[in-house]
Design a protein around this motif. Sequence first.
Motif, PDB file in Angstrom:
ATOM      1  N   ARG A  96      -9.509  -1.340   4.049  1.00 38.97           N
ATOM      2  CA  ARG A  96      -8.238  -1.443   3.027  1.00 38.97           C
ATOM      3  C   ARG A  96      -7.884  -2.864   2.505  1.00 38.97           C
ATOM      4  NH1 ARG A  96      -3.551  -3.151   4.997  1.00 38.97           N
ATOM      5  NH2 ARG A  96      -3.153  -3.326   7.360  1.00 38.97           N
ATOM      6  N   ASN A  97      -6.839  -2.937   1.689  1.00 37.59           N
ATOM      7  CA  ASN A  97      -6.309  -4.144   1.368  1.00 37.59           C
ATOM      8  C   ASN A  97      -5.502  -4.931   2.424  1.00 37.59           C
ATOM      9  OD1 ASN A  97      -5.027  -6.465  -0.065  1.00 37.59           O
ATOM     10  ND2 ASN A  97      -4.678  -5.338  -1.949  1.00 37.59           N
ATOM     11  N   ARG A 100      -1.578  -6.061   1.792  1.00 35.41           N
ATOM     12  CA  ARG A 100      -0.659  -4.865   1.506  1.00 35.41           C
ATOM     13  C   ARG A 100      -0.110  -4.099   2.917  1.00 35.41           C
ATOM     14  NH1 ARG A 100      -1.552  -7.470  -2.293  1.00 35.41           N
ATOM     15  NH2 ARG A 100      -2.047  -6.641  -4.441  1.00 35.41           N
ATOM     16  N   LEU A 155      -0.630   3.597  -0.192  1.00 36.83           N
ATOM     17  CA  LEU A 155       0.067   3.303  -1.828  1.00 36.83           C
ATOM     18  C   LEU A 155       1.123   3.874  -1.738  1.00 36.83           C
ATOM     19  CD1 LEU A 155      -3.370   4.032  -3.775  1.00 36.83           C
ATOM     20  CD2 LEU A 155      -2.376   1.831  -3.201  1.00 36.83           C
ATOM     21  N   TYR A 200       4.528  -1.233   1.096  1.00 40.89           N
ATOM     22  CA  TYR A 200       3.223  -1.662   0.487  1.00 40.89           C
ATOM     23  C   TYR A 200       2.962  -2.905   0.049  1.00 40.89           C
ATOM     24  CZ  TYR A 200      -0.892  -0.990  -2.422  1.00 40.89           C
ATOM     25  OH  TYR A 200      -2.216  -1.266  -2.801  1.00 40.89           O
ATOM     26  N   ASP A 215      -0.471   1.294 -12.578  1.00 40.81           N
ATOM     27  CA  ASP A 215      -1.677   1.449 -11.726  1.00 40.81           C
ATOM     28  C   ASP A 215      -2.775   2.034 -12.592  1.00 40.81           C
ATOM     29  OD1 ASP A 215      -0.348   1.062  -9.456  1.00 40.81           O
ATOM     30  OD2 ASP A 215       0.129   3.027  -8.985  1.00 40.81           O
ATOM     31  N   ASN A 241      -4.840   2.265  -7.797  1.00 41.58           N
ATOM     32  CA  ASN A 241      -4.375   0.831  -7.595  1.00 41.58           C
ATOM     33  C   ASN A 241      -3.906   0.179  -8.856  1.00 41.58           C
ATOM     34  OD1 ASN A 241      -5.474   0.301  -4.418  1.00 41.58           O
ATOM     35  ND2 ASN A 241      -6.426   1.810  -5.278  1.00 41.58           N
ATOM     36  N   GLU A 242      -3.383  -1.005  -8.307  1.00 40.91           N
ATOM     37  CA  GLU A 242      -2.915  -1.592  -9.446  1.00 40.91           C
ATOM     38  C   GLU A 242      -3.763  -2.223 -10.655  1.00 40.91           C
ATOM     39  OE1 GLU A 242      -3.238  -2.634  -6.322  1.00 40.91           O
ATOM     40  OE2 GLU A 242      -1.392  -3.489  -5.456  1.00 40.91           O
TER      41      GLU A 242
END
Length: 322
Positions: free
Chosen positions: A80-81, A84, A185, A190, A257, A309-310
């Motif tokens: 995962r990121n 965040r 998310l 987040y 997103d 996601n972004e």
Amino acid sequence: MTVRHPAPPLQRHQFAAPEPGPRLLVLGAVHGDETCGTRAIERLLGELQRGEVELQRGLLTLVPVTNPLAYQLGKRQGERNLNRNLRIYAAPANYEDRVANILCPWISEHEVLLDLHSFHTAGVPFAMLGPPDNDGPIEAFAHAHAEQRMALHLGTSRIVEGWMETYARGVARRQREGRVTAPDLLDNSYGVGTTEFARTQGLYGITLECGQHRDPQAPEVAYRAIRQTLALLGMIDAPLAPSEPGIEIIRLVDVIDMEHAGDVFVREWASFDRVASGELIGHRQGGAPVTAPQDGYIVFPNPGALVGNEWFYFGVESKRQL
């Protein structure tokens, strides 16, 4: 289902001067494909070990690779990121959760943080600045003056603010529309990354975006920023360069997103490309246009974003005075 990977260890290098002073933490490769900070930290580490640079006061901690799994894979993230939802996890569910349980206490031991990053598409380096002093619910803060001074001496001509408020808006939209199923998310935390977590612990700090991932100048930008931060804090004997003239300040106001794998930009955008109100930015998979809500800037466009996601951020000129 979470894929299990071998768990490479984190490494940090600490230098403590006999003279007390600030406690500075420098991070590289929080995202595994953003290696400019790693190269810059390795360069300074060698100079310190060879005695070419002498730490005169304080404590310096260098972490060349903050996410070893992502770095090993050559990707932005492992499972995962990491940048965040950064916090302590009582029941860590993936590799980045376990890294967070190591990294968060490391951050808390310091007073100042410099986190070195890079970005996907073309563009010039910029510094991510926290909020003005405030006691509000999103990101209470009391060290804006010191953080602003740091941002002004990192060698960039552009500063960006508004991160946490923008993320709060994005999370609220996801919750309202119910499109995204990934729990992180939809989490109200987040947007919390390294500097945001640091501010909750009484630190101040800057995320410096040093250029495009493969820009050969990005490691040099990162290296100069570390040296200038050390000079600013009086930790090494080095001249402090003046701030760049005519610094531009941009405020993020929204995050858009990627809703479908077929969402496409109408052209290859670079960070901080200007757009006019109503200008076409991209199309959704079904053909619906995505347009600029007002005059402003495209920030962090990512044509390869994961669904949910972004995709890009939208910014406007800031009225903030540093």
